[in-house]
Design an enzyme around this catalytic site. Structure first.
Site, PDB file in Angstrom:
ATOM      1  N   ASP A 104       5.146   7.218  -9.030  1.00 48.81           N
ATOM      2  CA  ASP A 104       6.236   6.467  -8.402  1.00 48.81           C
ATOM      3  C   ASP A 104       6.541   6.985  -7.000  1.00 48.81           C
ATOM      4  OD1 ASP A 104       8.049   4.333  -8.481  1.00 48.81           O
ATOM      5  OD2 ASP A 104       9.713   5.656  -8.993  1.00 48.81           O
ATOM      6  N   ARG A 184      -2.400  -6.637  -3.038  1.00 52.91           N
ATOM      7  CA  ARG A 184      -0.962  -6.655  -2.767  1.00 52.91           C
ATOM      8  C   ARG A 184      -0.674  -6.657  -1.265  1.00 52.91           C
ATOM      9  NH1 ARG A 184       1.844  -2.797  -7.460  1.00 52.91           N
ATOM     10  NH2 ARG A 184       0.799  -3.813  -9.229  1.00 52.91           N
TER      11      ARG A 184
END
Length: 312
Positions: A104, A184
């Site tokens: 993350d 992305r």
């Protein structure tokens, strides 16, 4: 710089009404460090008196009303990245982000509930997670003149189909160069994204993905395929408060598709379902996608050796 962004992030003023704060050390923390300036609660215009790499041992949280202005020096952020959490009016300009490690850990993570953000002329590569992620009801954001390379999951906007509050997300991405990043560019859920005058080259899976209820506005983009020819992807997901699943919408108008890149067939019930940016802001710098623009984007995106303005 403040007030000169285009698009959804155009109202960001950063630290315009605060004093200068000078970063005088490359240390992770302590007096004169970038972290010390970013944690202060008052508006600040942060400049650098040193060049080099700042190795962050933890994510660096940026508080509201901050400008992080890398002009005049060459600063690389490594190890971890910036976290814009529940803040507003932040400008990040002319920095490099490379080599972020950990679960993350994004180069620039914008969540939750942050708004009026402008990321301009930054180079980003090689993080364990995303390069720029915008999630959890963060909105009114512009990403401009940035360079993306050596990465997989480049930019995520809207992280999960259960986060229905992300319907508020609005992002402008313009004059950016996505150079060989895998996917992305961005991947979008729920929100509205205006892409224009970008150059996306040699992706590994797809260029742009629109998932549940997403809308990607009209472009004028350079899209140049490598081995993978699929340009646009449409993933079907079910919003947590809806009975049926849906994908997103992409308006592919004025795009230049090169080297066999596949064109976009508009998904959904009709082109009028896709927002038009003119509904939200009156002007933007739209250039014809000629070869000269593609050349400019290869050399004028990302960190640049430009001086800090006199008097700063």
């Amino acid at each position: 710089m403040a007030g000169r962004a285009e698009g959804f992030g155009r109202f960001s003023i950063g630290g315009l009404h605060g004093p200068l704060y000078s970063v005088t050390t490359l240390a992770d923390d302590g007096p004169g460090s970038l972290r010390e300036g970013c944690r202060r609660q008052e508006p600040l215009w942060i400049v650098f008196e040193v060049s080099g790499t700042i190795n962050l041992v933890s994510q660096l949280s940026v508080s509201s009303y901050k400008t992080i202005d890398g002009r005049g020096q060459r600063i690389k952020v490594a190890g971890k990245g910036l976290r814009l959490k529940e803040c507003e009016h932040v400008i990040v300009c002319n920095l490099e982000f490379e080599g972020g490690r950990g679960h993350d850990i994004d180069g620039i993570q914008i969540k939750p509930n942050s708004r009026h953000i402008w990321i301009d002329r930054c180079s980003l590569r090689d993080y364990d997670d995303g390069l720029i992620d915008i999630t959890r009801q963060s909105t009114d954001i512009t990403v401009s003149r940035c360079y993306f390379a050596q990465h997989d999951k480049t930019m995520l906007i809207g992280a999960d189909a259960s986060h229905v509050g992300d319907r508020c997300i609005r992002v402008t991405i313009h004059h950016c160069f996505f150079n060989g990043t895998r996917q992305r560019h961005p991947r979008l859920r729920f929100g509205k994204v205006h892409l224009y005058n970008n150059y996306t080259r040699n992706w590994g899976i797809y260029a742009v993905c629109a998932s549940v209820e997403a809308q990607v506005g009209k472009g004028e983009r350079y899209i140049e395929a490598g081995q993978k020819k699929k340009t646009f992807e449409f993933y079907t997901e079910k919003a947590a408060d809806r009975q049926g699943a849906s994908s997103g919408l992409i308006r592919s108008e004025g795009d230049v598709l090169l080297n066999g890149a596949q064109s976009c067939l508009l998904q959904g019930v009709g082109e009028n379902c896709v927002f038009h940016p003119g509904e939200y802001y009156p002007t933007w710098t739209l250039e014809s996608p000629l070869d000269s623009l593609k050349d400019v984007l290869q050399i004028c995106t990302g960190w640049q050796s430009i001086p800090r303005p006199a008097g700063m």
